[in-house]
Scaffold this active site. Structure first.
Site: not given
Length: 210
Positions: A15, A17, A34, A103, A105, A187
């Protein structure tokens, strides 16, 4: 300027992130981490993407605690790879300055057969930025994510939207969810560091992340 950790999570996978996390980490001059990477895309890991897009010194982009080969949910990727994810290795690194933690997902993606990322967020106790798309379905996905975080006592800093403007969806989510509307990242094509910095500066306020 914030000196606390900020967790960046999403309502789903793919998405935007990681791009948002890169923009936020770059704007804050933060360290980025991450903790679990499952699978490697054609353009590398998420940490590699953040290093390219954020403008941060290479030493500010930390190595993963776990880099798993299989591109699927971390709990299954770990099992396939023959790895046991140890919660002790997921403790937040300590820095004098800010830390952006990404994170994987959505908030209820399993880390193990017993715990989700939301459970780990609760353990960390740091505030969460929830990244949400603006496309159809985002109201349901985002409000469910907010409920899952609140059920575990996870503090929510606000929602950062990604995509084309959809005023009613964005306003409805924040009103019904009782969360702050942090801004919307468009975007970008091409997606380049300078364009990302400019887009973040034009659409977000650093004081909202303090």
């Amino acid at each position: 300027m914030t000196t606390r950790p900020i967790i960046v999570t999403g309502t789903d996978t793919e998405i935007g992130k990681t791009v948002f996390a890169a923009a936020l980490a770059g704007a804050l001059g933060a360290h980025y981490w991450k903790p679990v990477q499952a699978g490697v895309e054609d353009d590398g890991t998420d940490a590699m993407r953040v290093a390219r897009l954020s403008g941060l010194p290479r030493g500010h982009v930390l190595d993963e605690a776990y880099r798993l080969a299989t591109p699927c949910s971390p709990h299954l990727a770990a099992e396939i790879d023959g790895v046991t994810i140890d919660a002790a290795r997921l403790a937040l690194p300590a820095f004098d300055g800010p830390l952006v933690v990404e994170g994987a997902g959505g908030v209820l993606v399993p880390i193990s057969r017993r715990e989700t990322y939301a459970d780990q967020f609760a353990r960390w106790g740091a505030p969460v930025v929830l990244v949400a798309r603006t496309v159809l379905g985002t109201i349901n996905h985002t409000l469910l994510s907010i409920e899952a975080l609140r059920a575990r006592g996870v503090p929510i800093l606000g929602v950062a939207f990604v995509g084309e403007p959809v005023e009613d969806s964005e306003a409805t989510i924040c009103a019904m969810g009782g969360v702050k509307r942090l801004g919307r990242l468009p975007r970008l094509d091409p997606l380049e560091p300078a364009a990302l910095r400019a887009a973040f500066a034009a659409n977000f306020r650093l004081e909202d992340f303090a």
